[in-house]
Design a protein around this motif. Structure first.
Motif, PDB file in Angstrom:
ATOM      1  N   ALA A 153      -7.486   3.904   3.250  1.00  0.00           N
ATOM      2  CA  ALA A 153      -6.729   2.651   3.255  1.00  0.00           C
ATOM      3  C   ALA A 153      -5.645   2.671   4.317  1.00  0.00           C
ATOM      4  O   ALA A 153      -5.233   1.623   4.818  1.00  0.00           O
ATOM      5  CB  ALA A 153      -6.108   2.418   1.876  1.00  0.00           C
ATOM      6  N   LEU A 154      -5.158   3.878   4.677  1.00  0.00           N
ATOM      7  CA  LEU A 154      -4.053   4.030   5.624  1.00  0.00           C
ATOM      8  C   LEU A 154      -4.403   5.084   6.664  1.00  0.00           C
ATOM      9  O   LEU A 154      -4.898   6.157   6.319  1.00  0.00           O
ATOM     10  CB  LEU A 154      -2.782   4.452   4.877  1.00  0.00           C
ATOM     11  N   ALA A 167      -4.759  -0.121   7.145  1.00  0.00           N
ATOM     12  CA  ALA A 167      -3.353  -0.203   7.528  1.00  0.00           C
ATOM     13  C   ALA A 167      -3.021   0.970   8.441  1.00  0.00           C
ATOM     14  O   ALA A 167      -3.628   2.044   8.341  1.00  0.00           O
ATOM     15  CB  ALA A 167      -2.463  -0.168   6.289  1.00  0.00           C
ATOM     16  N   LEU A 194       0.820  -1.205   0.000  1.00  0.00           N
ATOM     17  CA  LEU A 194       0.000   0.000   0.000  1.00  0.00           C
ATOM     18  C   LEU A 194       0.856   1.258   0.000  1.00  0.00           C
ATOM     19  O   LEU A 194       0.663   2.174  -0.802  1.00  0.00           O
ATOM     20  CB  LEU A 194      -0.930  -0.009   1.226  1.00  0.00           C
ATOM     21  N   SER A 248      -7.703   9.002   1.205  1.00  0.00           N
ATOM     22  CA  SER A 248      -6.910   7.772   1.173  1.00  0.00           C
ATOM     23  C   SER A 248      -6.058   7.597   2.425  1.00  0.00           C
ATOM     24  O   SER A 248      -5.731   6.482   2.807  1.00  0.00           O
ATOM     25  CB  SER A 248      -6.001   7.763  -0.064  1.00  0.00           C
ATOM     26  N   HIS A 267      -1.216  -3.626   2.851  1.00  0.00           N
ATOM     27  CA  HIS A 267      -2.630  -3.455   3.132  1.00  0.00           C
ATOM     28  C   HIS A 267      -2.980  -4.181   4.439  1.00  0.00           C
ATOM     29  O   HIS A 267      -2.648  -5.353   4.627  1.00  0.00           O
ATOM     30  CB  HIS A 267      -3.480  -4.023   1.990  1.00  0.00           C
ATOM     31  N   ASP A 309      -0.428   3.218  -2.946  1.00  0.00           N
ATOM     32  CA  ASP A 309      -1.235   2.418  -3.872  1.00  0.00           C
ATOM     33  C   ASP A 309      -0.803   2.639  -5.317  1.00  0.00           C
ATOM     34  O   ASP A 309      -1.630   2.738  -6.226  1.00  0.00           O
ATOM     35  CB  ASP A 309      -2.714   2.759  -3.704  1.00  0.00           C
TER      36      ASP A 309
END
Length: 351
Positions: A188-189, A221, A18, A105, A47, A86
């Motif tokens: 995602a993070l 993550a 990621l 994100s 991830h 990503d």
């Protein structure tokens, strides 16, 4: 620039991690120009993984995190390296593109929520703002989602707290509200910079459990910036140890806590108080982290190291793979020499 993917990534995986930070080097421009404030910093976050940046204050942990967010202070510039999220190169992205990444994100949770939450805005509006900006929701829809988020992070009477100002919440509730804001757009993070330092131990445990649930249920993550090795042992999968703007060791949490290979990492673990060990003098690392621009020409830790004086330590140190998914920046360790500090006890990672 050193390539990191082959060292940290699962060799059986075909997808890129990621987050990839590869050879990141940061300079300070201006009248007091300093080169290599961060030097060749490399690591990855997969991830759903939790990776910790550890080290004393002044070692570059927060600077690294700010570089990932594209929020370096004025005068600091990236001289070399890459940061990819990503697959997207963040360092070549425009400010408009970075603003679209931050909050959408990447979510951020900082040490002092009262310094991050706007004291003039109600908590619900601050959480809803991210969804309105990034997802285009109406105020009504975004506020309804904000209630769900406040309830999700464990704030009782979420519908009522939606209308509270930050100063009307306790420290633990403020931090929970910060987490709700950070995850508002399902990033995602999550980048967490000392998220539990200002909280008492009971609230710390609750916040860590909340982050653990978010990882498990939503696959988020976490890049955790901390000096609390107990938190690292309890929460993280892998560890990146930093000293004076460089990465000195990278390893899985179990491997690092069981067998630290770099003298600095060993000294950090040895300096942690151990339960059930009364009347024992707590070891300390002599000296202090050198100021930017005053780094030694060879190993940056050499003046404080128990093994200082070795001719190998006087040359620039390079990051070397010593095992699968494990690196150190120490000529002695790379040559297989012992790096133990007398009296070192170490910690044990949580099962």
């Amino acid at each position: 620039m050193s390539s990191d993917t082959g060292l940290d990534a699962d060799p059986t995986a075909t997808a890129e991690p990621l987050l990839v930070v590869d050879g990141l080097t940061i300079d300070l421009a201006g009248e007091v120009a300093q080169r290599g404030i961060l030097a060749d910093v490399s690591f990855t976050v997969a991830h759903g993984e939790s990776v910790a940046l550890i080290g004393e204050s002044g070692c570059g942990k927060t600077m690294t995190a700010m570089a990932v967010l594209g929020l370096l202070p004025r005068g600091f510039t990236v001289a070399a390296g890459q940061i990819r999220l990503d697959g997207r190169d963040l360092l070549t992205s425009s400010q408009r593109q970075l603003r679209a990444v931050r909050g959408r994100s990447i979510g951020a949770v900082f040490q002092e929520p009262m310094s991050s939450l706007d004291p003039t805005m109600r908590v619900g509006d601050q959480i809803a703002e991210a969804r309105r900006l990034h997802l285009g929701e109406s105020r009504r829809t975004a506020l309804a989602r904000a209630v769900e988020l406040l309830d999700r992070v464990g704030i009782a009477n979420a519908a009522r707290r939606l209308h509270s100002y930050p100063h009307e919440l306790s420290g633990g509730m403020q931090q929970r509200a910060m987490i709700a804001s950070a995850i508002a757009c399902d990033p995602a993070l999550v980048l967490a910079d000392e998220p539990t330092t200002a909280l008492d131990v009971t609230i710390q445990a609750e916040i860590l459990e909340l982050l653990r649930e978010l990882r498990r249920e939503q696959g988020i993550a976490v890049l955790l910036v901390t000096h609390d090795l107990g938190v690292v042992a309890d929460f993280c999968d892998r560890v990146v140890a930093m000293y004076a703007g460089t990465v000195v060791e990278r390893a899985g949490v179990d491997e690092l806590f069981a067998d630290p290979r770099h003298p600095y990492t060993r000294a950090l673990l040895d300096a942690v108080p151990q339960a059930g060990d009364p009347r024992t003098i707590l070891p300390v690392i002599p000296g202090r982290v050198p100021a930017a621009g005053r780094f030694p020409g060879g190993c940056r830790f050499e003046p404080r190291c128990a093994h200082g004086g070795d001719p190998r330590c006087l040359a620039p140190q390079h990051e070397t793979a010593v095992a699968a998914r494990r690196t150190i920046r120490c000529a002695r360790g790379a040559d297989g020499d012992a790096v133990a500090v007398p009296g070192a006890r170490g910690l044990t990672a949580a099962p």
